[in-house]
Design an enzyme around this catalytic site. Structure first.
Site, PDB file in Angstrom:
ATOM      1  N   LYS A  84       0.834  -1.207   0.000  1.00 39.30           N
ATOM      2  CA  LYS A  84       0.000   0.000   0.000  1.00 39.30           C
ATOM      3  C   LYS A  84       0.870   1.260   0.000  1.00 39.30           C
ATOM      4  CE  LYS A  84      -0.217  -0.069   5.079  1.00 39.30           C
ATOM      5  NZ  LYS A  84      -1.015  -0.481   6.246  1.00 39.30           N
TER       6      LYS A  84
ATOM      7  N   ARG B 215     -10.755   0.165  14.944  1.00 39.72           N
ATOM      8  CA  ARG B 215     -10.548   0.911  13.697  1.00 39.72           C
ATOM      9  C   ARG B 215     -11.412   0.202  12.652  1.00 39.72           C
ATOM     10  NH1 ARG B 215      -4.558   1.504  11.064  1.00 39.72           N
ATOM     11  NH2 ARG B 215      -5.199  -0.471  10.145  1.00 39.72           N
TER      12      ARG B 215
ATOM     13  N   HIS C 140      -6.707  -7.080  12.940  1.00 39.11           N
ATOM     14  CA  HIS C 140      -5.460  -6.303  12.990  1.00 39.11           C
ATOM     15  C   HIS C 140      -5.177  -5.958  14.453  1.00 39.11           C
ATOM     16  CE1 HIS C 140      -2.299  -4.097  11.035  1.00 39.11           C
ATOM     17  NE2 HIS C 140      -2.766  -2.898  11.312  1.00 39.11           N
TER      18      HIS C 140
ATOM     19  N   ARG D  90       1.110 -11.001   7.135  1.00 41.74           N
ATOM     20  CA  ARG D  90       0.736  -9.828   6.350  1.00 41.74           C
ATOM     21  C   ARG D  90       1.699  -8.675   6.615  1.00 41.74           C
ATOM     22  NH1 ARG D  90      -4.454  -9.450   8.758  1.00 41.74           N
ATOM     23  NH2 ARG D  90      -3.813  -7.477   9.640  1.00 41.74           N
TER      24      ARG D  90
ATOM     25  N   TYR E 220      15.381  30.551   7.707  1.00 40.80           N
ATOM     26  CA  TYR E 220      14.284  31.359   8.252  1.00 40.80           C
ATOM     27  C   TYR E 220      14.296  31.368   9.778  1.00 40.80           C
ATOM     28  CZ  TYR E 220      11.960  31.115   3.652  1.00 40.80           C
ATOM     29  OH  TYR E 220      11.626  31.208   2.332  1.00 40.80           O
TER      30      TYR E 220
ATOM     31  N   CYS F 189      13.285  24.300   4.961  1.00 40.35           N
ATOM     32  CA  CYS F 189      12.368  25.133   4.173  1.00 40.35           C
ATOM     33  C   CYS F 189      11.576  24.250   3.213  1.00 40.35           C
ATOM     34  CB  CYS F 189      13.156  26.181   3.393  1.00 40.35           C
ATOM     35  SG  CYS F 189      14.366  27.072   4.390  1.00 40.35           S
ATOM     36  N   MET F 190      10.765  24.862   2.374  1.00 40.15           N
ATOM     37  CA  MET F 190       9.948  24.080   1.440  1.00 40.15           C
ATOM     38  C   MET F 190      10.813  23.273   0.480  1.00 40.15           C
ATOM     39  SD  MET F 190       6.999  25.376  -1.193  1.00 40.15           S
ATOM     40  CE  MET F 190       5.927  26.037   0.060  1.00 40.15           C
ATOM     41  N   ASP F 191      11.934  23.872   0.044  1.00 38.24           N
ATOM     42  CA  ASP F 191      12.725  23.266  -1.031  1.00 38.24           C
ATOM     43  C   ASP F 191      14.167  22.973  -0.662  1.00 38.24           C
ATOM     44  OD1 ASP F 191      10.504  24.231  -2.796  1.00 38.24           O
ATOM     45  OD2 ASP F 191      11.407  26.147  -2.264  1.00 38.24           O
TER      46      ASP F 191
HETATM   47  C1  PLP Z   1      -0.421  -1.569   6.923  1.00 40.57           C
HETATM   48  C2  PLP Z   1      -1.079  -2.797   7.363  1.00 40.57           C
HETATM   49  C3  PLP Z   1      -0.342  -3.988   7.537  1.00 40.57           C
HETATM   50  C4  PLP Z   1       1.169  -4.021   7.510  1.00 40.57           C
HETATM   51  O1  PLP Z   1       1.626  -3.412   8.707  1.00 40.57           O
HETATM   52  P1  PLP Z   1       3.193  -3.322   9.024  1.00 40.57           P
HETATM   53  O2  PLP Z   1       3.243  -2.812  10.413  1.00 40.57           O
HETATM   54  O3  PLP Z   1       3.749  -2.356   8.029  1.00 40.57           O
HETATM   55  O4  PLP Z   1       3.744  -4.664   8.848  1.00 40.57           O
HETATM   56  C5  PLP Z   1      -1.032  -5.149   7.807  1.00 40.57           C
HETATM   57  N1  PLP Z   1      -2.382  -5.143   7.913  1.00 40.57           N
HETATM   58  C6  PLP Z   1      -3.117  -4.012   7.798  1.00 40.57           C
HETATM   59  C7  PLP Z   1      -4.583  -4.063   7.963  1.00 40.57           C
HETATM   60  C8  PLP Z   1      -2.486  -2.800   7.529  1.00 40.57           C
HETATM   61  O5  PLP Z   1      -3.220  -1.686   7.427  1.00 40.57           O
END
Ligand code: PLP
Length: 409
Positions: A59, A157, A189, A245, A289, A336-338
């Protein structure tokens, strides 16, 4: 700029976010170097630790490492499936010709699911309305969706609350019975996987086992179960179930904040930039700055052409570590920004020399964890946000893994 990992071939430049603006950033100014062999090796290491199928989480543009190249490297390393958040990410992987199973787990009401289903993208459901939308989309496009049922075992969540879980499972089993969908997973999770031994871990696993028993009563006993993120993959064999995962560990970073080498992992990302200007200034010169930094003696200042618009956080001001001119330095004054400034004292430095913000840490340069510690954040945030006008360059022993720079949009 100096070439990292000169033994690796298949170098290409990708435009990062600038690519979408039909300009190619100059990698001689600033670049993110991604070692795809590290990603492949990390996946192989994680897989041998877990001893079960592995979903590599790619992701958020592969945690800032590039979605498609990271996914290809992960599959080369043995990833059985890929995990993403949104459907667009899954479809981009399919467009790149990646055929392994993909789960996209964050979809909202009213999203168009049909393309995902025709492309065999698996979806997650935590509510009956989501199941219904998936079943409807499946009917509309003639594809039976594979759905992972998500239970909230204590993170509060995503996922169905335990009080809603029996109804969700019953609805899914009924829909499967009439061929509207196929339940492809049951998952949850963890809230505290990065704190091994935390009391919530055993509580969440117990709740998950309850959820699994409830699903088994409705005939969903044989569905694959998955729970473990990177931290749980590395430290919690009880949470491995039928698939792990991991995300951040795929990119070689330790979710507990320690040395990834302890797990046989190596960081895949290096962020570096060429010094654009060098000057000698007297003692007492206010820098950047707000003059939050003042030279204490006559000093040489080096200007580094990346800033918060490129994902170098502004709160790296006066604390961000940088490798330059043979030593570790600290950012002088405001980011800074850049651009930002580094004070190298009396050391010799020239325009064009490479400043390394973070990398694997094997040549003295700071690591993403060093940045996270200095900035009171986590390396996840640093690697996934860096980008902006930096070029991305891939290193791989398998040239086909590297995108063709000529094929950029
Ligand atoms: C991002 C995520 C993971 C991976 O988590 P890590 O801590 O990067 O290994 C696994 N399951 C879900 C639902 C996530 O959102």
């Amino acid at each position: 700029m100096q070439r990292l990992c000169a033994h690796l071939r298949g170098v290409a430049v990708e435009g990062g976010k600038l690519g979408r603006m039909h300009t190619t950033p100059d990698r001689n100014r600033a670049e993110i170097v991604v070692d795809l062999d590290a990603i492949a090796d990390n996946v192989a290491t994680l897989k041998s630790r877990a001893d079960c199928p592995l979903m590599a989480v790619v992701k958020a543009d592969g945690y800032g490492h590039g979605l498609v190249p990271s996914a290809r490297a992960a599959v080369r390393g043995g990833a059985d499936t890929l995990g993403v958040t949104v459907i667009e990410e899954a479809l981009a992987l399919r467009r790149a010709g990646i055929g392994v199973p993909i789960l996209a787990w964050l979809t909202g009401s009213g999203e168009d699911l049909t393309e995902a289903l025709t492309q065999d993208v698996e979806l997650s459901a935590a509510s009956i309305w989501m199941l219904e939308e998936i079943a409807e989309a499946g009917q509309a496009c003639g594809h039976v969706a594979r759905v992972h049922l998500k239970v909230d075992t204590g993170l509060s969540r995503g996922g169905a609350h335990m009080s809603d879980w029996p109804d969700l499972v019953a609805a899914a089993a009924a829909a499967q019975e009439v061929g509207q969908l196929k339940v492809g997973g049951i998952w949850t999770h963890l809230a505290y996987a990065d704190t091994p031994g935390h009391s919530t871990i055993t509580a969440q696993l117990a709740a998950f086992d309850d959820a699994v028993r409830i699903a088994a009563r409705d005939g969903l006993g044989d569905v694959p179960k998955h729970v473990a993120n990177s931290a749980a993959t590395l430290t919690l064999p009880d949470a491995h179930y039928d698939m792990v995962r991991p995300g951040i560990a795929v990119y070689g970073l330790d979710p507990m904040g320690g040395d990834p080498a302890a797990y046989g992992l190596r960081p895949a990302m290096t962020v570096q930039a060429a010094v654009t200007l060098v000057k000698r200034v007297p003692a007492g010169s206010g820098v950047s700055y707000g003059h939050e930094y003042t030279t204490s003696k006559p000093s040489t200042l080096a200007l580094i052409p990346v800033g918060y618009a490129d994902g170098v956080p502004r709160n790296a001001t006066n604390v961000g570590p940088v490798w330059l001119a043979g030593a570790r330095r600290t950012i002088a004054g405001r980011v800074c920004m850049d651009q930002f400034v580094v004070d190298v004292g009396d050391d010799p430095v020239q325009a064009g020399e490479t400043a390394v913000l973070w990398g694997p840490g094997t040549a003295g340069e700071p690591t993403a964890q060093d940045w996270a510690t200095a900035l009171h954040t986590i390396h996840y945030e640093l690697v996934s946000r860096v980008g902006g006008r930096l070029a991305r360059r891939y290193l791989s022993s398998v040239p086909e893994e590297v995108p063709d720079p000529a094929s950029r949009p």
